[in-house]
Design a protein around this motif. Structure first.
Motif, short mmCIF file in Angstrom:
data_model
loop_
_atom_site.label_atom_id
_atom_site.label_comp_id
_atom_site.label_asym_id
_atom_site.label_seq_id
_atom_site.Cartn_x
_atom_site.Cartn_y
_atom_site.Cartn_z
N GLY A 176 -11.54 23.54 19.43
CA GLY A 176 -10.34 23.42 18.39
C GLY A 176 -11.06 22.57 17.16
O GLY A 176 -9.94 22.59 16.24
N THR A 177 -12.08 22.35 17.26
CA THR A 177 -12.86 21.36 16.16
C THR A 177 -13.01 21.95 14.77
O THR A 177 -13.41 21.53 13.95
CB THR A 177 -13.81 20.30 16.75
OG1 THR A 177 -14.91 21.15 16.90
CG2 THR A 177 -13.31 19.31 17.96
N GLY A 178 -13.76 23.12 15.25
CA GLY A 178 -14.34 23.92 14.23
C GLY A 178 -15.88 23.40 14.18
O GLY A 178 -16.66 24.23 13.28
N ALA A 179 -16.31 22.81 14.83
CA ALA A 179 -17.77 22.36 15.12
C ALA A 179 -18.31 23.17 15.82
O ALA A 179 -17.99 23.51 16.87
CB ALA A 179 -18.01 20.92 15.61
N LYS A 180 -19.55 24.03 15.37
CA LYS A 180 -19.89 24.92 16.06
C LYS A 180 -21.30 24.56 16.67
O LYS A 180 -22.12 23.79 16.36
CB LYS A 180 -20.44 26.03 15.19
CG LYS A 180 -19.23 26.62 14.39
CD LYS A 180 -19.74 27.64 13.29
CE LYS A 180 -18.24 28.26 12.55
NZ LYS A 180 -18.62 29.00 11.59
N ALA A 181 -21.53 25.15 18.07
CA ALA A 181 -22.75 24.85 18.68
C ALA A 181 -24.05 25.23 17.94
O ALA A 181 -23.92 26.62 17.65
CB ALA A 181 -22.82 25.26 20.16
N GLY A 182 -24.99 24.51 18.07
CA GLY A 182 -26.43 25.00 17.58
C GLY A 182 -27.40 25.46 18.38
O GLY A 182 -28.30 26.12 18.21
N ALA A 183 -27.07 25.39 19.96
CA ALA A 183 -27.92 25.74 21.12
C ALA A 183 -27.20 26.08 22.19
O ALA A 183 -26.06 25.56 22.18
CB ALA A 183 -29.11 24.77 20.98
N ILE A 184 -27.68 26.63 23.08
CA ILE A 184 -26.98 26.83 24.40
C ILE A 184 -28.18 26.15 25.43
O ILE A 184 -29.12 26.35 25.70
CB ILE A 184 -27.10 28.27 24.80
CG1 ILE A 184 -26.33 29.39 23.56
CG2 ILE A 184 -26.15 28.63 26.07
CD1 ILE A 184 -26.49 30.71 23.72
#
Length: 333
Positions: A128-136
């Motif tokens: 819910g932060t809006g921060a998006k992951a840049g890798a898996i």
């Protein structure tokens, strides 16, 4: 615009600078938040972490990839505070360090469920932060072979990587043939995968490293600094000079274009003491001087810390899964 997701939003790849591609703000196994033996007060952990990140910045470091998966102490709001305070770009990941460290809730989930979870954290945001992951993040469970759950996670990650354009970072590169086969069946080029911990003292195999590189995959020498000479060295440690010579042999084979380096260090370990004296800054204070002493030039060092990780982390155009899914179903019978 070529970009990478960070915890404070997308960043143009030209602004990534010197990158530590496999690190941790704080990693622990599920339940580490209940630890009492190694627990630190939040303000103490904050000060320790800030000091290490600021020193990283002083060494020229600009981007820190936190490879802490779901349930292992990942705290994106905390990462955001650290990034604002230090000026270091922090990239968070989705995924799991390995199937055997995934929370029980996820252990019977389908490939589609896991894929959708990863895609949500990459395209909508984490917690819910809006921060998006840049890798898996994916990985191999204890025992040195991909478990059935590991395989499910790898397939889900491959599909999410195709649909979103972010890369995959693995914990360990053992059982590489199985992993390569899964990625191939899913239609994911191996140049979107960093096969990590090739330098891990418990799983050394230079033929495997060559196999990954010849298939176009990135090979991570990213447990740098876990030296057996250090007090309290963990079981995956190895002699410092052995690691340096291993890496030099890899470069001598002509694989500098697929080599990545990092320390896999904790700024402040969770639920275990960590290794005293080991941090991301070991790269600059010990490993790079060792490489320079061995004759490695500044152009190669810049490639290892800037150009290679930038190329790896850059988000690609999303791809359709239709062609790969047909092969997956056939290959999974």
């Amino acid at each position: 615009m070529a970009k990478v997701n960070t915890v404070l939003g997308p960043v143009p790849v030209e602004d990534l600078g010197v990158i530590a591609v496999h690190e941790h703000i704080g990693f622990g196994l599920p339940g580490c938040e209940l630890d009492t033996q190694w627990w630190k007060k939040p303000e103490e952990a904050f000060e320790v972490t800030i000091e290490k990140l600021r020193r990283f910045r002083e060494h020229g470091g600009k981007t820190f990839v936190d490879c802490t998966g779901i349930g292992n102490g990942r705290d994106v709001e905390y990462f955001q505070v650290l990034s604002r305070r230090t000026g270091v770009h922090i990239i968070a990941v989705t995924g799991f360090v390995a199937g055997d460290s995934a929370l029980p809730y996820f252990r019977d989930k389908s490939e589609d469920y896991l894929m959708d979870l990863f895609i949500h954290e990459i395209t909508v945001g984490i917690d819910g932060t809006g921060a998006k992951a840049g890798a898996i993040k994916v990985g191999v469970s204890r025992g040195g072979k991909l478990s059935e759950l590991d395989k499910r996670i790898y397939r889900a990650a491959a599909r999410a990587a195709l649909k979103t354009g972010v890369p995959i970072i693995t914990h360990l590169c053992v059982d590489a043939e199985t992993a390569i086969a899964i990625f191939d069946e899913e239609g994911l080029p191996l140049n979107r995968v960093l096969m990590g911990h090739a330098d891990d003292g418990g799983y050394l195999n230079e033929d495997r490293d060559t196999l990954i590189a010849e298939h176009g995959g990135w090979v991570g020498f990213d447990t740098i600094g876990y030296d057996s000479e250090m007090e309290g060295a963990p079981y995956w440690s190895r002699p410092r000079q052995d690691r340096v010579e291993h890496f030099l042999r890899f470069l001598d084979k002509g694989f500098v274009d697929v080599a990545l380096i990092s320390a896999d260090a904790n700024c402040c370990a969770l639920g275990w003491p960590g290794l005293k004296g080991h941090s991301v800054n070991y790269l600059f204070e010990e490993f790079l001087p060792d490489l320079r002493k061995a004759g490695v030039g500044e152009e190669v060092i810049e490639q290892l810390l800037v150009h290679n990780p930038t190329k790896f982390l850059t988000m690609q155009e999303p791809q359709d899964l239709k062609s790969s899914l047909g092969r997956t179903k056939q290959g999974s019978r």
